[in-house]
Design a protein around this motif. Structure first.
Motif, mmCIF file in Angstrom:
data_model
loop_
_atom_site.group_PDB
_atom_site.id
_atom_site.type_symbol
_atom_site.label_atom_id
_atom_site.label_comp_id
_atom_site.label_asym_id
_atom_site.label_seq_id
_atom_site.Cartn_x
_atom_site.Cartn_y
_atom_site.Cartn_z
ATOM 1 N N SER A 118 0.847 -1.319 -0.049
ATOM 2 C CA SER A 118 0.084 -0.145 -0.057
ATOM 3 C C SER A 118 0.912 1.300 -0.214
ATOM 4 O O SER A 118 0.373 2.344 -0.084
ATOM 5 N N GLY B 265 -4.131 -0.374 -3.403
ATOM 6 C CA GLY B 265 -4.993 0.306 -2.457
ATOM 7 C C GLY B 265 -6.665 -0.318 -2.367
ATOM 8 O O GLY B 265 -7.039 -0.750 -3.278
ATOM 9 N N THR B 266 -7.191 -0.298 -1.197
ATOM 10 C CA THR B 266 -8.431 -0.523 -1.044
ATOM 11 C C THR B 266 -9.003 0.838 -0.614
ATOM 12 O O THR B 266 -9.265 1.927 -1.481
ATOM 13 N N MET B 267 -9.727 0.828 0.599
ATOM 14 C CA MET B 267 -10.536 1.936 1.093
ATOM 15 C C MET B 267 -10.467 1.869 2.680
ATOM 16 O O MET B 267 -10.065 0.714 3.006
ATOM 17 N N TYR C 298 -13.839 6.546 5.120
ATOM 18 C CA TYR C 298 -14.705 6.664 3.645
ATOM 19 C C TYR C 298 -16.194 6.449 3.632
ATOM 20 O O TYR C 298 -17.062 7.140 3.416
ATOM 21 N N TYR D 91 -13.616 4.245 -9.267
ATOM 22 C CA TYR D 91 -12.229 3.014 -9.377
ATOM 23 C C TYR D 91 -12.913 1.775 -9.752
ATOM 24 O O TYR D 91 -13.063 1.323 -8.876
ATOM 25 N N THR E 153 -12.251 -2.009 -8.069
ATOM 26 C CA THR E 153 -11.648 -1.594 -7.039
ATOM 27 C C THR E 153 -12.064 -2.809 -5.813
ATOM 28 O O THR E 153 -12.787 -3.733 -6.179
ATOM 29 N N ASP F 174 -0.050 5.688 2.270
ATOM 30 C CA ASP F 174 -0.837 4.437 1.672
ATOM 31 C C ASP F 174 -1.511 5.027 0.400
ATOM 32 O O ASP F 174 -2.415 6.038 0.620
ATOM 33 N N TYR G 113 -4.528 4.107 -0.512
ATOM 34 C CA TYR G 113 -5.972 4.617 -0.483
ATOM 35 C C TYR G 113 -6.256 6.072 0.023
ATOM 36 O O TYR G 113 -7.169 6.660 -0.244
ATOM 37 N N GLN G 114 -4.861 6.619 0.861
ATOM 38 C CA GLN G 114 -5.192 8.053 1.126
ATOM 39 C C GLN G 114 -5.468 8.842 0.034
ATOM 40 O O GLN G 114 -6.120 9.755 -0.192
ATOM 41 N N THR H 23 -6.406 7.854 -3.164
ATOM 42 C CA THR H 23 -7.557 7.682 -4.036
ATOM 43 C C THR H 23 -8.720 8.068 -3.349
ATOM 44 O O THR H 23 -9.579 8.587 -3.848
ATOM 45 N N MET H 24 -8.932 8.155 -1.873
ATOM 46 C CA MET H 24 -9.919 8.377 -1.215
ATOM 47 C C MET H 24 -9.995 9.867 -1.414
ATOM 48 O O MET H 24 -11.114 10.622 -1.478
#
Lengths: 445, 445
Positions: free
Chosen positions: A183, A197-199, A203, A221, A224, B12, B14-15, B17-18
């Motif tokens: 990540s 990356g996930t979430m 969020y 995304y 995702t 990371d 996801y920071q 992408t979020m």
């Protein structure tokens, strides 16, 4: 942040005071120092030697810049003549290393430095710091790779690692150990490991409604991973299923489970997804996982496709340190050995020979003197230590071997005996013997 | 090495992408994130909150430079408009922190960030990494200080720490925890901790004769420390005594014992020194020491004056990680709580009040809503969280409080209840209660 001009100061004070003493005494005979460990940590059956080529290349470039020299002068401990010598100092010795990614056992040198003694002394502290970091992290990460039995393992641990350098350099160790991704953006980009990356829960929580959070994120995304456990995991899975039914153009690659009974939830989530015709949606699990937890989940048949690991791996929590030694083993051509209780070293410059069965499996190692002609052909095998730096010059071809560390580890996992690959606490029984000459020298000293 | 222009990428994925998702959704309401831990590691009865002011000041200066933006563009995940937004991004929120060196207990925020949600999200990973490092190391180091009962403890652990940043920044944590010195030159110079050095076995081994090595080193460095255990510890001590007799102008400040039964050797060495009239020569012990070993040595009456510690402290080996959480607790003025099994958070922006007895001793803490008027005067105490960054501006006076962390820790060691200072595994019984409003909000959510 530490910039290059100050890096030479990242050392123990005694390295500099001893070096000044050698300079004053005109002690400049060649010394050999060996970097090794005396015993494995309790939960390790082998270590992956990592970072030693990287570190050797870096210390070969060490320079004492003006800023560093000014700071040293201010301590009042050093003479002008010595500071002038430091200003001009360039490492002019040799460094032999194991190629990165080599499994290594107690008393086998990860590297050896041959140089005028002051030169070898100046490298010690930084070299040890850097080699330990990557060796400890790679040796932990490979256990997760073994436990995951071919399922991808992804590093989520940046926030748990010890500072900036560990977080960046650590990804290099993870890549070598065989992780599938990280990540960590900077670490992944710098060291060539896929960034994933996930979430986060935040969020989902920032939106009034979990379904709406999923819908928006999946629209932004495509393919995702959606995190389903913010409120109720199986409700979360049902919302993902509903989203894919309501909006058929939305593709979700995976769901992530991050709390609760991961095995049980994975089974129920798999069933929900499959019965909705979504067998293509994968299940990723995270939440304090280590090799034992992964092993238990897979043993129990949990339908988990990939594992995200952080806390336990990020600091190698069960074995965060290895007691590396960097010991003088020869000076001016003579063997040197310390006799302190329980801390005897193997004298002289050495070589490690690894012997292989016909199928490539490791049979065992012999530690010999570097210049020893092994009489018994059964003792011969592949010499593992190779010259990386010769008279202060880095061998680019040899350095390039560090780039294939990942392949070397993957290969080693097929070559190590089963007892060495076992994850529980215990002895591997791996054979490491001393050559006749080394045995003779040790018993005499 | 990581330079400032790349530091914003140490996060990371996801920071980012979020954050892009929030940007696309025009989600820009203010959020509050709390940084805390849910439980103490087994061997800790309190943690010393360290690094949070340092880290908050650093992340307040984060910028996405061109090199970073180019790399992000190459991932293919980010739109040009968003990258432009990142280019101009400056943190414009608030950060409240505990002053560094404050003892902290489960569920108490070490810091809180209030900012438009994307701003708070962008700080998360790096902030956690930095705060964890110093908090973990200071919380370990203070245990050594407690065990040493006033004897100086010196850091010898640079080579065991996890990489360059840990080795440098760690010295800041050690200084705050009350260590007397460090062998780490750059760490000590940068963070204002005395740098100390002795000598290594290699220096003795490089000379043909231990006596000659002692003589030369003591001539080069008056009032130095001589390492006496390279061959036979008590023989080494006798040589030091002989040296001081033969050359009366030579002064030796201390001898160092680094192997064997340290307690027994210290007693015999003390006797040898004293009977030669050298009661002024101190005894320093090192060799795998931790708080338990130091405690046992002092309990047994070992005449050891100072302790050098490395391996166990350098990575906080018994508790190398603390499970910090950085959780969204409010968004757009509304409390937010995650319900996942076993991972409930305390909602909303908070304050921690510490109550004191008349002699200054800690009576216990109350966690309350930040804007809550506590009705019961017994609940009131010192509010510990203070604004450090307001609307993206660092408060220099408040930042200066980080400089007194060392004094704060020394004071806290007099104020913490005895049960919290005990070094064995167990509960401190320290009282941390929730305010009525926080209790009500938690039970409703």
């Amino acid at each position: 942040m530490v910039d290059d001009s100050e890096l030479a100061l990242l050392t123990d004070l005694y390295q500099l005071t001893m070096t000044q003493a050698y300079w004053k005494e005109a002690y400049d005979q060649r010394a050999t120092f060996s970097l090794f460990f005396r015993k494995l940590p309790p939960q390790r059956r082998f270590m992956l030697a990592c970072g030693q080529q990287h570190a050797a290349a870096l210390v070969n470039e060490l320079r004492f810049g003006e800023a560093a020299l000014t700071k040293l002068a201010e301590t009042g401990l050093f003479e002008t003549g010595f500071l002038d010598w430091l200003r001009d100092w360039r490492f002019e010795g040799d460094i032999h290393t194991l190629p990165e990614g080599t499994p290594v056992f107690p008393n086998e040198p990860l590297l050896e430095v041959d140089a005028p003694i002051a030169h070898a002394q100046l490298l010690e502290s930084l070299l040890m710091n850097l080699v330990q970091l990557e060796t400890v992290l790679a040796s932990k990460a490979v256990r997760l790779v073994i436990a995951a039995q071919g399922h991808p393992v992804v590093d989520f641990g940046m926030r748990r690692m010890h500072g900036i350098d560990a977080a960046v350099r650590g990804v290099r160790a993870y890549r070598n150990a065989g992780l599938a991704g990280t990540s960590n953006v900077l670490g992944g980009l710098r060291h060539g490991l896929a960034i994933n990356g996930t979430m986060a829960h935040s969020y989902v929580l920032a939106h009034d409604d979990e379904y709406e959070a999923f819908r928006l994120f999946a629209r932004h995304y495509p393919n995702t991973t959606l995190l389903v456990d913010t409120h109720d995991t199986l409700e979360g899975v049902r919302k993902v299923v509903e989203l894919m039914r309501e909006e058929p153009d939305i593709r979700v690659q995976a769901i992530r489970l991050d709390s609760g009974d991961l095995g049980d939830l994975a089974k129920q989530a798999r069933q929900l997804l499959d019965s909705a015709g979504h067998s293509e949606v994968r299940i990723i699990a995270s939440s304090g996982l280590d090799e034992d937890a992964i092993n238990a989940l897979l043993e129990d048949g949990a339908p988990i496709d990939a594992f995200g690991v952080g806390t336990q791996m990020g600091v190698s929590a069960d074995a965060p340190v290895i007691d590396l030694s960097y010991k003088l083993v020869a000076y001016a051509g003579e063997p040197r050995v310390k006799h302190s209780t329980g801390k005897t070293n193997l004298p002289c410059a050495k070589q490690v020979y690894r012997r292989y069965a016909e199928d490539g499996g490791y049979l065992g190692d012999v530690i010999a003197l570097r210049d020893e002609a092994l009489a018994d052909s059964a003792e011969r095998g592949e010499p593992l230590l190779r010259p990386l730096v010769v008279a202060g010059k880095l061998d680019a071809d040899e350095m390039a071997r560090a780039d294939s560390a990942k392949e070397r580890v993957a290969q080693a996992l097929k070559q190590l005996p089963a007892d060495a690959l076992a994850l529980d606490d215990g002895e591997s029984g791996y054979s490491v013997r001393l050559s006749p000459e080394l045995e003779r020298l040790r018993s005499e000293s």
